[in-house]
Design a protein around this motif. Structure first.
Motif, mmCIF file in Angstrom:
data_model
loop_
_atom_site.group_PDB
_atom_site.id
_atom_site.type_symbol
_atom_site.label_atom_id
_atom_site.label_comp_id
_atom_site.label_asym_id
_atom_site.label_seq_id
_atom_site.Cartn_x
_atom_site.Cartn_y
_atom_site.Cartn_z
ATOM 1 N N ILE A 61 0.579 -1.118 -0.049
ATOM 2 C CA ILE A 61 -0.048 -0.155 -0.095
ATOM 3 C C ILE A 61 0.911 1.313 -0.100
ATOM 4 O O ILE A 61 0.645 2.171 -0.714
ATOM 5 C CB ILE A 61 -1.074 -0.034 1.277
ATOM 6 C CG1 ILE A 61 -2.090 -1.228 1.104
ATOM 7 C CG2 ILE A 61 -1.534 1.392 1.485
ATOM 8 C CD1 ILE A 61 -2.931 -1.562 2.497
ATOM 9 N N GLN A 79 2.432 1.750 -3.308
ATOM 10 C CA GLN A 79 1.488 2.356 -4.421
ATOM 11 C C GLN A 79 1.215 4.104 -4.008
ATOM 12 O O GLN A 79 1.170 4.741 -5.006
ATOM 13 C CB GLN A 79 -0.067 1.676 -4.134
ATOM 14 C CG GLN A 79 -0.321 0.406 -4.651
ATOM 15 C CD GLN A 79 -1.605 -0.044 -4.601
ATOM 16 O OE1 GLN A 79 -1.968 -0.692 -3.618
ATOM 17 N NE2 GLN A 79 -2.268 0.108 -5.553
ATOM 18 N N ALA A 80 1.188 4.338 -2.827
ATOM 19 C CA ALA A 80 1.137 5.604 -2.615
ATOM 20 C C ALA A 80 2.327 6.436 -2.795
ATOM 21 O O ALA A 80 2.212 7.627 -3.600
ATOM 22 C CB ALA A 80 0.965 5.882 -0.912
ATOM 23 N N TRP A 111 -0.812 2.147 -9.556
ATOM 24 C CA TRP A 111 -1.787 0.894 -9.881
ATOM 25 C C TRP A 111 -0.789 -0.300 -10.172
ATOM 26 O O TRP A 111 0.139 -0.034 -11.144
ATOM 27 C CB TRP A 111 -2.588 1.302 -11.111
ATOM 28 C CG TRP A 111 -3.681 2.384 -11.055
ATOM 29 C CD1 TRP A 111 -3.730 3.409 -11.761
ATOM 30 C CD2 TRP A 111 -4.475 2.638 -9.738
ATOM 31 N NE1 TRP A 111 -4.582 4.280 -11.352
ATOM 32 C CE2 TRP A 111 -5.140 3.801 -10.104
ATOM 33 C CE3 TRP A 111 -4.881 1.792 -8.647
ATOM 34 C CZ2 TRP A 111 -5.990 4.477 -9.219
ATOM 35 C CZ3 TRP A 111 -5.597 2.380 -7.723
ATOM 36 C CH2 TRP A 111 -6.353 3.587 -7.880
ATOM 37 N N PRO A 112 -1.165 -1.525 -9.672
ATOM 38 C CA PRO A 112 -0.384 -2.443 -10.052
ATOM 39 C C PRO A 112 -0.410 -2.920 -11.391
ATOM 40 O O PRO A 112 -1.277 -3.231 -11.881
ATOM 41 C CB PRO A 112 -0.711 -3.421 -9.137
ATOM 42 C CG PRO A 112 -1.463 -2.935 -7.914
ATOM 43 C CD PRO A 112 -2.014 -1.573 -8.758
#
Lengths: 273, 273
Positions: free
Chosen positions: A187, A190-191, A226-227
């Protein structure tokens, strides 16, 4: 588009020769799959769970030692960028948790981990330099090592310096999380990416070592966080993630409308440090 | 444990009296459910999509205007902390996107949004003060407004100043995201919390306004960034989230072993700004 690979391997503690061989095989496989930038785990060739500083020193090697030399030769031979973590014996006689960036036909560029997780501070000397931003044919890449990703002030530095891709060897110990949640480290990556509009490729590891399990959380995210590729956390199998990433997209910091991730910073209001 | 509520309402553009009434009803309901800290959306009493600065000015009100006065009276009457966003006409004659924190029997504390999203910069004057950290019976709370959450340098300030809970009125416009992904704003709030070990309560809004849809992304996360309550993004219904949060947990910055989210910062290496 640049094809990027993260080789989520299982280093065997203390088996430097075997780990170099494992990393070489994985890089060859990733290159054969078309990857141009290939990331290996943190401390790939020694393992991670050192009993103490003496044990780390006994396994440390200089930048011209076998690990980085093997990766440099591979980079030249395969015309790929290789990024890997190793236990560095510095010119100053100190032992560092380092990452090497090998660009074909160039000298190795080394970054020493600055933010040491848990007992690493009993084992390593902390680095005191910002991560380098390395020019490659594919764009500008900057190495960060594992826990460094958890400090947004630190991630900002290579992002503001123009990195298109952050390449991060990691060893994420498996920490508890609620059912259905991604690992906290994922997480935060991603941030990190979306806050800076910079792509990030993290290479975690697998393989229980001296009682420590790992998150198996390798991932490649785009500049929006985004993954593009994520490891299966429930598996402890060796695996290589591959994704095609538009690294030039990281050069646009526009978020929407008039908003810009960098221009909208209020540097007039932020304290130093 | 402190019960916290986020009232994800649907302000009606320009209907200040009606919006005050909507917010009062929601705060009463949340207090009846046991909430002690109650958060309302950004620009709760005017709506968000101003055509221009003149229109915002025509709807702005001072801190002793009807919106904040209604919330202050509620705070006193119900013995709850109320946090809400309003369109502020400052003493200096300027118009701000502000949040008021109403602690029972205390004067209103106001924070003016410093990082203005998209066209807000054409409508509002940006604030230039760090968010206040407000002592309450339940712990120390600090307001941030929407886009301010996207700047980790800015979130650090109240966290380092000792906030136990960040209370954030928001209006998150609905941006595209891949299937199965949480809104990016939610991911970044989870990261903000865990990086600082501070609980965060964000109150988003619903209700299409002048063609703008909203994320409906209200959430309450603990100091590890794990969601305690999350809105249903697929619903545009008015709803109130409620969660019991251990605010004292925010005072431990220990992550694991020897690691500490604050002590491990390398402030010797971070540039100012």
């Amino acid at each position: 588009m640049t094809r990027i690979a993260c080789c989520q391997l299982a280093p065997v503690f203390g088996d430097v020769d075997g780990n170099v061989a494992r990393s070489v095989e994985a890089v060859r496989d990733a290159a054969a799959r078309g990857a141009r930038i290939i990331v290996l785990p943190e401390l790939m060739t020694t393992g991670y769970v050192f009993a103490d500083a003496d044990e780390a020193r006994s396994l440390a090697e200089p930048v011209d030692g076998p690990s980085v030399t093997a990766w440099r030769r591979l980079a030249d031979e395969l015309d790929v960028v290789v990024v890997g973590g190793f236990c560095e014996l510095g010119d100053d006689g100190r032992v560092y948790n380092s990452a090497a960036v090998l660009v074909p036909q160039k000298p190795a560029v080394v970054h020493r981990k600055t933010h040491l997780w848990d007992r690493e501070r009993l084992v390593f000397t902390a680095g005191d330099a910002a991560p380098p931003v390395v020019e490659t044919l594919h764009g500008r890449i900057a190495p960060l090592i594992c826990y460094e990703l958890e400090f947004p002030e630190w991630v900002r530095i290579p992002a503001l310096a123009g990195a298109d891709l952050i390449v991060a060897p990691g060893n994420w110990p498996d920490l508890p999380r609620p059912d259905g949640e991604r690992p906290g480290e994922v997480i935060r990556v991603q941030a990190d990416a979306s806050i800076n509009r910079v792509a990030i490729a993290v290479c975690d590891r697998v393989g229980t070592e001296r009682g420590v399990d790992w998150t198996s959380g390798s991932l490649i995210v785009d500049a929006d966080g985004w993954p593009l590729a994520m490891a299966d956390y429930t598996s402890s199998e060796v695996t290589t993630l591959v994704a095609d990433v538009d690294l030039l997209d990281s050069r646009t910091k526009k978020l929407a409308g008039l908003s810009d991730a960098f221009a909208d910073r209020r540097t007039d209001l932020y304290p130093g440090g």
